[in-house]
Motif scaffolding. Structure first.
Motif, PDB file in Angstrom:
ATOM      1  N   SER A  19       0.814  -1.217   0.000  1.00  0.00           N
ATOM      2  CA  SER A  19       0.000   0.000   0.000  1.00  0.00           C
ATOM      3  C   SER A  19       0.849   1.270   0.000  1.00  0.00           C
ATOM      4  CB  SER A  19      -0.944   0.016   1.207  1.00  0.00           C
ATOM      5  OG  SER A  19      -0.208  -0.035   2.429  1.00  0.00           O
ATOM      6  N   ASP A  20       2.108   1.154   0.424  1.00  0.00           N
ATOM      7  CA  ASP A  20       2.982   2.313   0.384  1.00  0.00           C
ATOM      8  C   ASP A  20       3.205   2.795  -1.040  1.00  0.00           C
ATOM      9  OD1 ASP A  20       4.330  -0.098  -0.104  1.00  0.00           O
ATOM     10  OD2 ASP A  20       6.259   0.766   0.427  1.00  0.00           O
ATOM     11  N   LEU A  23      -1.378   2.868  -2.833  1.00  0.00           N
ATOM     12  CA  LEU A  23      -2.321   3.874  -2.356  1.00  0.00           C
ATOM     13  C   LEU A  23      -2.023   5.256  -2.941  1.00  0.00           C
ATOM     14  CD1 LEU A  23      -4.736   4.652  -0.649  1.00  0.00           C
ATOM     15  CD2 LEU A  23      -3.188   4.917   1.309  1.00  0.00           C
ATOM     16  N   PRO A  24      -0.807   5.790  -2.777  1.00  0.00           N
ATOM     17  CA  PRO A  24      -0.558   7.115  -3.368  1.00  0.00           C
ATOM     18  C   PRO A  24      -0.596   7.104  -4.890  1.00  0.00           C
ATOM     19  CG  PRO A  24       1.458   6.204  -2.448  1.00  0.00           C
ATOM     20  CD  PRO A  24       0.353   5.316  -2.000  1.00  0.00           C
ATOM     21  N   VAL A  27      -4.318   6.977  -5.974  1.00  0.00           N
ATOM     22  CA  VAL A  27      -4.943   8.265  -5.662  1.00  0.00           C
ATOM     23  C   VAL A  27      -4.441   9.339  -6.626  1.00  0.00           C
ATOM     24  CG1 VAL A  27      -5.100  10.123  -3.955  1.00  0.00           C
ATOM     25  CG2 VAL A  27      -5.407   7.745  -3.251  1.00  0.00           C
ATOM     26  N   GLY A  28      -3.148   9.328  -6.900  1.00  0.00           N
ATOM     27  CA  GLY A  28      -2.573  10.331  -7.799  1.00  0.00           C
ATOM     28  C   GLY A  28      -3.162  10.276  -9.196  1.00  0.00           C
ATOM     29  N   CYS A 199      -5.938  19.541  -7.878  1.00  0.00           N
ATOM     30  CA  CYS A 199      -5.788  18.115  -8.160  1.00  0.00           C
ATOM     31  C   CYS A 199      -4.440  17.805  -8.791  1.00  0.00           C
ATOM     32  CB  CYS A 199      -6.924  17.622  -9.075  1.00  0.00           C
ATOM     33  SG  CYS A 199      -8.530  17.538  -8.276  1.00  0.00           S
ATOM     34  N   ALA A 202      -1.823  18.014  -6.018  1.00  0.00           N
ATOM     35  CA  ALA A 202      -1.951  16.866  -5.121  1.00  0.00           C
ATOM     36  C   ALA A 202      -1.484  15.582  -5.779  1.00  0.00           C
ATOM     37  CB  ALA A 202      -3.408  16.727  -4.666  1.00  0.00           C
ATOM     38  N   ALA A 203      -1.781  15.419  -7.076  1.00  0.00           N
ATOM     39  CA  ALA A 203      -1.336  14.224  -7.798  1.00  0.00           C
ATOM     40  C   ALA A 203       0.186  14.167  -7.867  1.00  0.00           C
ATOM     41  CB  ALA A 203      -1.928  14.221  -9.211  1.00  0.00           C
ATOM     42  N   ALA A 205       2.228  15.514  -5.738  1.00  0.00           N
ATOM     43  CA  ALA A 205       2.751  15.327  -4.381  1.00  0.00           C
ATOM     44  C   ALA A 205       2.631  13.896  -3.902  1.00  0.00           C
ATOM     45  CB  ALA A 205       2.020  16.261  -3.423  1.00  0.00           C
ATOM     46  N   THR A 206       1.612  13.173  -4.382  1.00  0.00           N
ATOM     47  CA  THR A 206       1.424  11.805  -3.913  1.00  0.00           C
ATOM     48  C   THR A 206       2.456  10.872  -4.523  1.00  0.00           C
ATOM     49  OG1 THR A 206      -0.204  11.360  -5.656  1.00  0.00           O
ATOM     50  CG2 THR A 206      -1.044  12.085  -3.531  1.00  0.00           C
TER      51      THR A 206
END
Length: 206
Positions: A19-20, A23-24, A27-28, A199, A202-203, A205-206
């Motif tokens: 998930s490390d 998940l990002p 989401v990204g 968005c 944030a994308a 940054a993830t």
């Protein structure tokens, strides 16, 4: 010998264990999908309300730009990723996705804010080079970290998450912001710029 069959439970367990990364990453790209679906649904309306040009005319020009430059961007993204990978970077696909997010953030925020239709389409052309380019890199990134027996199921998880985020939020979020946050439906162009900027940042940054 045939490869062992992996159950959905085993695949989901693998995704949780990693998930490390997943998940990002999911989401990204989901955030980038919000931009793509939101633009697709609302850019013609936004420009029509701002510069008073017929939606059909805007859609025709936008369609031609998309046909040529989205396709070009997809091929360019693959070539750039290959070039970075050839230098020994195992994270080339993800790295290019970050570059794509940053470019999408800038070009996508500027395009709807231009005072003329010509100016908007200049930045829309640049945006089209990157807005869908990440789609060619996602399968590559998934395959690099996923065992062969699980790749199809992990790709299905990605498609589910991506469509839930992108299709679920993208077309609805932009008019919601213009109607209920900005308080002026005619300024949907401003909500497109704000949401794309948020968005996209944030994308990346993830």
């Amino acid at each position: 010998a045939a490869a062992p069959h992996m159950t959905v439970a085993q695949t989901l367990g693998f995704v949780r264990e990693r998930s490390d990364f997943f998940l990002p990453f999911f989401v990204g790209v989901g955030l980038l999908s919000i931009i793509g679906y939101g633009y697709l649904g609302w850019l013609p309306v936004a420009l029509n309300r701002k510069v008073d040009v017929a939606i059909g005319d805007i859609a025709m020009i936008n369609g031609a730009i998309t046909l040529v430059f989205n396709t070009t961007g997809v091929f360019m993204a693959g070539r750039i990723s290959d070039a970075i990978a050839a230098r020994g970077r195992n994270d080339a696909a993800v790295r290019v996705c970050v570059y794509i997010a940053l470019s999408t953030m800038v070009m996508g925020s500027l395009a709807p804010m231009m005072p003329t239709l010509a100016g908007a389409f200049v930045f829309l052309t640049l945006l089209s080079l990157t807005m869908s380019a990440y789609t060619t890199l996602v399968p590559l990134a998934i395959n690099l970290v996923t065992p062969n027996q699980m790749r199809g199921q992990v790709a299905a998880v990605y498609l589910l998450v991506n469509n839930l985020i992108g299709l679920g939020a993208g077309p609805a979020l932009m008019p919601f912001v213009s109607d209920h946050v900005i308080g002026d439906p005619s300024r949907v162009y401003l909500s497109i710029a704000v949401i794309t900027g948020v968005c996209g940042a944030a994308a990346a940054a993830t």
